[in-house]
Design a protein around this motif. Structure first.
Motif, short mmCIF file in Angstrom:
data_model
loop_
_atom_site.label_atom_id
_atom_site.label_comp_id
_atom_site.label_asym_id
_atom_site.label_seq_id
_atom_site.Cartn_x
_atom_site.Cartn_y
_atom_site.Cartn_z
N GLY A 1 0.81 -1.21 0.00
CA GLY A 1 0.00 0.00 0.00
C GLY A 1 0.85 1.27 0.00
N PHE A 2 0.16 2.38 0.20
CA PHE A 2 0.81 3.69 0.20
C PHE A 2 0.31 4.52 1.36
CE2 PHE A 2 0.88 2.34 -4.23
CZ PHE A 2 2.22 2.49 -4.52
N SER A 3 1.10 5.51 1.76
CA SER A 3 0.70 6.41 2.85
C SER A 3 0.02 7.65 2.30
CB SER A 3 1.91 6.81 3.68
OG SER A 3 2.80 7.61 2.91
N ILE A 4 -0.11 7.76 0.98
CA ILE A 4 -0.76 8.90 0.33
C ILE A 4 -1.87 8.39 -0.59
CG2 ILE A 4 1.25 10.42 0.48
CD1 ILE A 4 1.99 9.67 -2.37
N PRO A 5 -2.82 9.25 -0.96
CA PRO A 5 -3.93 8.81 -1.81
C PRO A 5 -3.46 8.25 -3.15
CG PRO A 5 -4.40 10.95 -0.84
CD PRO A 5 -2.96 10.65 -0.54
N THR A 6 -4.24 7.30 -3.67
CA THR A 6 -3.86 6.62 -4.90
C THR A 6 -4.78 6.90 -6.10
OG1 THR A 6 -5.13 4.68 -4.27
CG2 THR A 6 -2.80 4.70 -3.66
N ASN A 7 -5.98 7.42 -5.86
CA ASN A 7 -6.92 7.64 -6.97
C ASN A 7 -7.87 8.77 -6.57
OD1 ASN A 7 -8.51 7.49 -9.23
ND2 ASN A 7 -9.18 5.38 -8.87
N ILE A 8 -7.48 10.02 -6.92
CA ILE A 8 -8.26 11.19 -6.52
C ILE A 8 -8.31 12.21 -7.64
CG2 ILE A 8 -7.83 10.95 -4.03
CD1 ILE A 8 -5.59 13.03 -4.34
N ILE A 9 -9.20 13.18 -7.50
CA ILE A 9 -9.27 14.31 -8.42
C ILE A 9 -8.72 15.55 -7.72
CG2 ILE A 9 -10.76 15.79 -9.83
CD1 ILE A 9 -10.58 12.92 -10.87
N LEU A 10 -7.68 16.12 -8.27
CA LEU A 10 -7.05 17.32 -7.73
C LEU A 10 -7.60 18.55 -8.46
CD1 LEU A 10 -3.41 15.96 -7.86
CD2 LEU A 10 -4.63 16.48 -5.75
N THR A 11 -7.72 19.65 -7.73
CA THR A 11 -8.13 20.90 -8.32
C THR A 11 -6.97 21.88 -8.24
OG1 THR A 11 -10.43 20.54 -7.68
CG2 THR A 11 -9.80 22.81 -8.23
N LYS A 12 -6.71 22.58 -9.33
CA LYS A 12 -5.61 23.56 -9.34
C LYS A 12 -6.06 24.80 -8.59
CE LYS A 12 -2.08 25.32 -12.43
NZ LYS A 12 -1.61 25.35 -13.82
N ILE A 13 -5.30 25.17 -7.54
CA ILE A 13 -5.68 26.31 -6.73
C ILE A 13 -4.72 27.49 -6.90
CG2 ILE A 13 -6.92 24.93 -5.03
CD1 ILE A 13 -4.48 25.22 -3.17
N ASN A 14 -3.64 27.28 -7.60
CA ASN A 14 -2.67 28.36 -7.80
C ASN A 14 -1.79 28.04 -8.98
OD1 ASN A 14 -0.60 30.24 -7.63
ND2 ASN A 14 -0.31 29.96 -5.44
#
Length: 190
Positions: free
Chosen positions: A177-190
């Motif tokens: 496994g991983f300690s960070i998310p593996t399948n998400i939608i990111l939004t550009k904030i800057n």
């Protein structure tokens, strides 16, 4: 003879620049420079964030120009580098947004670098292929970030993380496994 030898020496050290959009592995030699002349990497540069409840995952990506891989490769290229921060259930898991490195061949200078490192693969210029190092699990991963249109005119990217390690090294147990998310939608904030 001295003049001819000097001119030959200078011409051997000259650098040929190729556009990133015309990437060819045969050009990864002879002091060549694979340059992002068309700004293809620029849409990925910035701060990206995912929030769900008390969980927040943030990455900051920047373009590193004239990168030589930090390992004395005999070519240069423009790449994306970055770091990440993850908060889970309101608790800070890891914060490697403010990394510092000189990207020299001395790997010890990379100690604060997460890293996130990679570039586009043609012809899919809306997709970034990255190597990510999970500092907590101590393992490498492959990541694809695919740009997509978001709601209300926002810029979003699909983040997918895949295991890059296929075997155990030196008899150690491979972390699952991983300690960070593996399948998400990111939004550009800057």
């Amino acid at each position: 003879l001295i003049l001819i030898a000097t001119l030959l020496s200078i011409s051997c050290k000259s650098q040929t620049t190729y556009p990133l959009s015309n990437y060819d592995p045969r050009n990864l030699k002879n002091n060549n420079y694979i340059k992002d002349t068309e700004g293809i990497l620029n849409p990925f540069v910035g701060t990206w964030q995912w929030i769900q409840g008390n969980n927040t995952f943030q990455i900051i990506l920047s373009k590193e120009e004239h990168w030589n891989g930090g390992n004395n490769d005999d070519y240069f290229t423009d790449v994306i580098v970055g770091g990440y921060k993850y908060i889970e259930n309101g608790n800070l898991v890891i914060d490697k947004l403010a990394y510092t490195t000189s990207f020299t061949s001395d790997i010890s200078t990379w100690s604060d670098f997460t890293p996130i490192l990679g570039g586009v693969t043609y012809p899919q210029t809306n997709q970034l292929n990255l190597s990510v190092y999970d500092k907590i699990k101590g393992k490498s991963a492959r990541t694809k970030i695919t740009l997509q249109a978001g709601t209300n005119g926002s810029t979003q990217a699909h983040w997918r993380l895949f295991d890059a390690e296929t075997s155990n090294y030196h008899g150690s147990t491979k972390q699952q496994g991983f300690s960070i998310p593996t399948n998400i939608i990111l939004t550009k904030i800057n």
